[in-house]
Design a protein around this motif. Structure first.
Motif, short mmCIF file in Angstrom:
data_model
loop_
_atom_site.label_atom_id
_atom_site.label_comp_id
_atom_site.label_asym_id
_atom_site.label_seq_id
_atom_site.Cartn_x
_atom_site.Cartn_y
_atom_site.Cartn_z
N PHE A 133 32.05 -16.47 -35.14
CA PHE A 133 32.58 -17.76 -35.58
C PHE A 133 33.38 -18.43 -34.48
O PHE A 133 33.31 -19.66 -34.30
N VAL A 134 34.15 -17.62 -33.74
CA VAL A 134 34.95 -18.17 -32.64
C VAL A 134 34.05 -18.78 -31.56
O VAL A 134 34.29 -19.89 -31.06
N ILE A 135 32.99 -18.06 -31.21
CA ILE A 135 32.07 -18.54 -30.16
C ILE A 135 31.37 -19.83 -30.60
O ILE A 135 31.26 -20.80 -29.84
N VAL A 136 30.89 -19.88 -31.85
CA VAL A 136 30.21 -21.08 -32.37
C VAL A 136 31.15 -22.28 -32.36
O VAL A 136 30.77 -23.40 -32.01
N PHE A 137 32.39 -22.02 -32.76
CA PHE A 137 33.39 -23.09 -32.79
C PHE A 137 33.64 -23.64 -31.39
O PHE A 137 33.70 -24.86 -31.20
N LEU A 138 33.78 -22.76 -30.40
CA LEU A 138 34.01 -23.21 -29.03
C LEU A 138 32.85 -24.02 -28.48
O LEU A 138 33.03 -25.03 -27.80
N ILE A 139 31.63 -23.57 -28.78
CA ILE A 139 30.43 -24.31 -28.31
C ILE A 139 30.38 -25.70 -28.94
O ILE A 139 30.15 -26.70 -28.28
N SER A 140 30.60 -25.78 -30.25
CA SER A 140 30.58 -27.07 -30.96
C SER A 140 31.65 -28.00 -30.42
O SER A 140 31.41 -29.21 -30.24
N ALA A 141 32.84 -27.45 -30.18
CA ALA A 141 33.93 -28.28 -29.67
C ALA A 141 33.60 -28.81 -28.28
O ALA A 141 33.91 -29.97 -27.95
N TYR A 198 32.08 -33.36 -24.88
CA TYR A 198 31.20 -33.96 -23.86
C TYR A 198 30.65 -35.29 -24.36
O TYR A 198 30.66 -36.30 -23.65
N ARG A 199 30.18 -35.29 -25.61
CA ARG A 199 29.62 -36.52 -26.17
C ARG A 199 30.67 -37.59 -26.34
O ARG A 199 30.42 -38.78 -26.14
N TYR A 200 31.87 -37.18 -26.70
CA TYR A 200 32.96 -38.14 -26.87
C TYR A 200 33.33 -38.77 -25.53
O TYR A 200 33.58 -39.97 -25.43
N LYS A 201 33.34 -37.93 -24.49
CA LYS A 201 33.70 -38.41 -23.16
C LYS A 201 32.67 -39.41 -22.64
O LYS A 201 33.00 -40.38 -21.97
N ASN A 202 31.37 -39.17 -22.93
CA ASN A 202 30.29 -39.99 -22.40
C ASN A 202 29.81 -41.05 -23.41
O ASN A 202 28.81 -41.73 -23.15
N TYR A 203 30.46 -41.18 -24.53
CA TYR A 203 30.01 -42.13 -25.56
C TYR A 203 30.28 -43.56 -25.11
O TYR A 203 31.35 -43.89 -24.61
N LYS A 204 29.28 -44.42 -25.27
CA LYS A 204 29.40 -45.83 -24.93
C LYS A 204 29.15 -46.65 -26.19
O LYS A 204 28.15 -46.49 -26.87
N THR A 205 30.07 -47.57 -26.47
CA THR A 205 29.89 -48.41 -27.66
C THR A 205 28.95 -49.56 -27.34
O THR A 205 28.78 -49.95 -26.19
N CYS A 206 28.34 -50.14 -28.37
CA CYS A 206 27.44 -51.29 -28.19
C CYS A 206 27.44 -52.10 -29.47
O CYS A 206 26.42 -52.27 -30.11
#
Length: 338
Positions: free
Chosen positions: A19-27, A32-40
């Motif tokens: 569970f710890v490993i899955v949580f870290l991967i998801s986070a 990454y997606r939040y950092k690279n997210y572009k609004t339109c």
């Protein structure tokens, strides 16, 4: 401690670590997606061209803020383009829905209307023939095409909608008087049609000259009878009833009725002969369609089985007779014509 208790403790730790490993991967993925997210939120693109016609270069530019990637779909089955600014050429006329997908999320769509390719008449392709200015009903008119590299011919002499001859040298005898339009199409190129007019004159009636007057000698007053009371001179009444030399008046046709008849021609329910009386018998008169000269007869042939949409029409008539001299028509472009 029993073996069963040892296995249970070991499994509990493995599940926790999973569970710890899955949580870290998801986070990590979310970060990454939040950092690279572009609004339109407001996708907007512009379309510019000198002319929106077949074969013309059209420029598409995206103006969306924070756009990182693009997918242009032009609605004509061509490949998707992926630049912010792209150039495109449409090969067929019609309406196209152009879609832009920005950042794989937001989308905008615009309809682009492409007109037919602008046709420029090549004077070297126009048929060449000569025709005299007038002829009398019943006389034979002979014409000859002098166009270079011509292999097929379509002669129309203005009395019917049909092709009257398919030979290089043609002959025709007019049956009715009036101003007629002769048209020639060579090699099947209807866009390059030459038309010329000829005045068909009626047959002159010969007056019989009186060579000698014979009669009997009578005395003045012989054979003259007094008129009874109430007598009316019938010859005078006839003279009053006889029409004067006024121009023949043909039926009047309004703009809307004229357009309705043209729509029936386009649906193959009528032909150009339906307008004969309004043109005083000459259905091959010159008209103007979208600024181009043609004959009414050829126009009726071209619109058959086509979707006709007339924007405006002006009918010019002879004063006193209602006879139509010419017509100017403004219509939506039809595939292959005008």
């Amino acid at each position: 401690m029993s073996t069963q208790q040892t296995i249970s403790k070991h499994l509990d730790k493995s599940v926790i670590w999973l569970f710890v490993i899955v949580f870290l991967i998801s986070a990590s993925v979310f970060a990454y997606r939040y950092k690279n997210y572009k609004t339109c939120e407001d996708v907007a693109f512009t379309v510019k061209a000198k002319e929106f016609r077949v074969g013309e270069l059209i420029k598409f530019t995206d103006n969306t803020d924070q756009a990182a990637n693009w997918e242009w779909d032009f609605g004509d089955s061509t490949d998707v383009k992926t630049n912010k600014e792209v150039l495109h050429i449409f090969n067929k006329e019609g309406e196209y829905k152009v879609r832009l997908l920005v950042n794989n999320i937001c989308q905008d769509e615009k309809t682009v209307t492409i007109k037919e390719k602008l046709f420029i008449i090549d004077s070297t392709k126009l048929p060449v023939f000569n025709v005299k200015s007038s002829i009398v009903v019943g006389e034979t008119l002979n014409v000859e095409d002098k166009t270079n590299n011509a292999s097929t011919w379509e002669w129309r002499f203005g009395e019917t909608t049909r092709v009257n001859s398919v030979e290089k040298r043609a002959s025709y005898v007019y049956k009715t008087p009036g101003l007629k339009t002769i048209s020639l199409v060579v090699n099947g190129d209807v866009k390059h049609t030459t038309t010329k007019q000829i005045n068909v004159l009626p047959i002159e009636k010969k007056e019989e000259r009186i060579s000698e007057i014979t009669g009997t000698n009578r005395r003045l007053g012989d054979g003259i009878k007094a008129r009874p009371l109430g007598y009316e001179d019938k010859d005078k009444e006839k003279t009053k009833d006889e029409p004067s030399d006024k121009p023949k008046v043909v039926p009047f046709i309004g703009d809307s009725q004229f357009i309705s008849k043209l729509e029936l021609v386009s649906n193959n329910k009528l032909d150009a002969n339906a307008f004969k009386e309004y043109f005083c018998g000459d259905i091959n008169k010159n008209i103007i369609v979208n600024g181009k000269n043609t004959s009414f007869l050829i126009f009726c042939e071209k619109i058959k089985n086509k979707k006709l949409r007339i924007k405006d029409i002006t009918i010019y008539r002879e004063k006193g007779s209602n006879c139509i001299n010419t017509v100017t028509i403004s219509q939506n472009k039809i595939l292959g014509i005008f």
